[in-house]
Design a protein around this motif. Structure first.
Motif, PDB file in Angstrom:
ATOM      1  N   ARG A   7     -22.704 -76.483  -4.680  1.00  0.00           N
ATOM      2  CA  ARG A   7     -21.243 -76.571  -4.590  1.00  0.00           C
ATOM      3  C   ARG A   7     -20.747 -77.914  -5.131  1.00  0.00           C
ATOM      4  NH1 ARG A   7     -18.168 -72.459  -1.456  1.00  0.00           N
ATOM      5  NH2 ARG A   7     -19.609 -70.711  -1.553  1.00  0.00           N
ATOM      6  N   SER A  81     -12.149 -57.917  -5.176  1.00  0.00           N
ATOM      7  CA  SER A  81     -11.818 -59.335  -5.044  1.00  0.00           C
ATOM      8  C   SER A  81     -11.826 -59.988  -6.420  1.00  0.00           C
ATOM      9  CB  SER A  81     -12.812 -60.050  -4.118  1.00  0.00           C
ATOM     10  OG  SER A  81     -13.956 -60.497  -4.827  1.00  0.00           O
ATOM     11  N   HIS A  82     -11.466 -61.289  -6.431  1.00  0.00           N
ATOM     12  CA  HIS A  82     -11.460 -62.032  -7.696  1.00  0.00           C
ATOM     13  C   HIS A  82     -12.873 -62.239  -8.255  1.00  0.00           C
ATOM     14  CE1 HIS A  82      -7.230 -62.669  -7.652  1.00  0.00           C
ATOM     15  NE2 HIS A  82      -7.220 -63.463  -6.596  1.00  0.00           N
ATOM     16  N   ASP A 190     -15.578 -58.189  -1.717  1.00  0.00           N
ATOM     17  CA  ASP A 190     -14.496 -58.497  -0.783  1.00  0.00           C
ATOM     18  C   ASP A 190     -15.023 -59.117   0.514  1.00  0.00           C
ATOM     19  OD1 ASP A 190     -15.727 -56.051  -0.333  1.00  0.00           O
ATOM     20  OD2 ASP A 190     -14.007 -55.211   0.709  1.00  0.00           O
ATOM     21  N   LEU A 193     -15.464 -62.802  -0.612  1.00  0.00           N
ATOM     22  CA  LEU A 193     -14.200 -63.484  -0.898  1.00  0.00           C
ATOM     23  C   LEU A 193     -13.029 -62.586  -0.493  1.00  0.00           C
ATOM     24  CD1 LEU A 193     -12.858 -66.013  -2.073  1.00  0.00           C
ATOM     25  CD2 LEU A 193     -12.858 -64.889  -4.307  1.00  0.00           C
ATOM     26  N   ARG A 195      -9.192 -61.566   0.743  1.00  0.00           N
ATOM     27  CA  ARG A 195      -7.912 -61.953   0.153  1.00  0.00           C
ATOM     28  C   ARG A 195      -7.344 -63.234   0.762  1.00  0.00           C
ATOM     29  NH1 ARG A 195      -5.469 -57.470  -2.605  1.00  0.00           N
ATOM     30  NH2 ARG A 195      -3.429 -58.466  -2.375  1.00  0.00           N
ATOM     31  N   ASP A 196      -7.673 -63.550   2.002  1.00  0.00           N
ATOM     32  CA  ASP A 196      -7.094 -64.707   2.667  1.00  0.00           C
ATOM     33  C   ASP A 196      -7.951 -65.971   2.556  1.00  0.00           C
ATOM     34  OD1 ASP A 196      -9.142 -63.752   4.196  1.00  0.00           O
ATOM     35  OD2 ASP A 196      -8.112 -63.954   6.126  1.00  0.00           O
ATOM     36  N   ARG A 197      -8.980 -65.946   1.674  1.00  0.00           N
ATOM     37  CA  ARG A 197      -9.836 -67.112   1.507  1.00  0.00           C
ATOM     38  C   ARG A 197      -9.808 -67.607   0.077  1.00  0.00           C
ATOM     39  NH1 ARG A 197     -15.705 -66.418   3.953  1.00  0.00           N
ATOM     40  NH2 ARG A 197     -15.822 -68.407   2.872  1.00  0.00           N
ATOM     41  N   LYS A 198     -10.010 -68.920  -0.084  1.00  0.00           N
ATOM     42  CA  LYS A 198      -9.998 -69.532  -1.408  1.00  0.00           C
ATOM     43  C   LYS A 198     -11.400 -69.694  -1.977  1.00  0.00           C
ATOM     44  CE  LYS A 198      -5.539 -70.148  -1.363  1.00  0.00           C
ATOM     45  NZ  LYS A 198      -4.673 -69.326  -2.236  1.00  0.00           N
ATOM     46  N   LEU A 199     -12.386 -69.928  -1.114  1.00  0.00           N
ATOM     47  CA  LEU A 199     -13.759 -70.149  -1.565  1.00  0.00           C
ATOM     48  C   LEU A 199     -14.660 -69.044  -1.036  1.00  0.00           C
ATOM     49  CD1 LEU A 199     -14.136 -74.002  -0.999  1.00  0.00           C
ATOM     50  CD2 LEU A 199     -13.815 -72.800  -3.175  1.00  0.00           C
TER      51      LEU A 199
END
Length: 242
Positions: A7, A81-82, A190, A193, A195-199
């Protein structure tokens, strides 16, 4: 400890890689063979990103072979997810070329616009409605047979436990462009990651590539869409229980 070090390394490598991918077309776009090496670099970069994030993608040799042998198709991919695009691109074999559609506003962006054009992405003007689908079908029809446009038939990331209802665009474009549909199913992204998380969390994403789906000209668009969603839903449930 290894995960933490990855990271930290990503904080340095990630921005540099992003800048290179965005700025390379400004310098090299006119050079012979640029699109070939540039579009090979992008999937590799996706694989590096997932490695730094300690995310592993499971895909069978049969599924990879289906992509490698695929021609004259559109890819229909469910959207969780992204991470989905990164997971898929990092596993596209060299024999297969894929591309995305993107909102036309992105093409005027200094950093990513030229890269989108150089990579062969297709501009989509959502305000044009049905005209946008016809433009998309024309662009697909003019693509080489081994290049496939990736579409997300759900339209956006699914909120539900299963696949969200499909929109008709993927079937309409496939019919207009006279191409088959290659269903691709992704599971687990999903969970890593939401929807409510950035990492994202480290873990596993599973991908399956199904047999080609051929539209039935004698059936309605809705009937084809239901048939496609049923096949992809079954495959999705199978991945969840694998």
């Amino acid at each position: 400890m290894l995960h933490l070090l990855k990271r930290l390394a990503l904080l340095v490598v990630g921005p540099l890689l992003f800048l290179f991918i965005c700025l390379a077309p400004h310098v090299c776009e006119r050079r012979r063979g640029f699109r070939a090496w540039y579009w090979r670099l992008v999937p590799r970069a996706c694989g590096w990103l997932l490695w730094f994030l300690s995310i592993r993608v499971e895909i069978s040799p049969k599924a990879t072979a289906r992509m490698a042998q695929d021609e004259n198709s559109i890819f229909a991919v469910n959207h969780r997810s992204h991470l989905d695009g990164f997971a898929l691109l990092s596993n596209v074999p060299n024999e297969k070329w894929v591309t995305f559609g993107a909102k036309k506003e992105f093409f005027s962006n200094f950093f990513v616009g030229r890269g989108f054009r150089a990579a062969g992405l297709v501009s989509i003007d959502r305000a044009r409605g049905s005209d946008a689908l016809r433009h998309l079908a024309t662009a697909v029809r003019e693509m080489p047979r081994r290049r496939s446009l990736i579409l997300f038939p759900e339209g956006t990331r699914s909120h539900s436990a299963g696949l969200a209802p499909f929109k008709a665009g993927v079937v309409i474009v496939a019919r207009e462009a006279e191409r088959s549909i290659r269903p691709v199913v992704i599971a687990g992204s999903d969970t890593l990651l939401p929807r409510d998380r950035k990492l994202p969390s480290p873990g596993v994403i599973r991908i399956d590539v199904l047999e080609s789906f051929h539209c039935d000209d004698q059936a309605t668009v809705d009937a084809d869409l239901q048939r496609l969603q049923s096949a992809m839903s079954d495959a999705y449930e199978a991945l969840l229980t694998a």
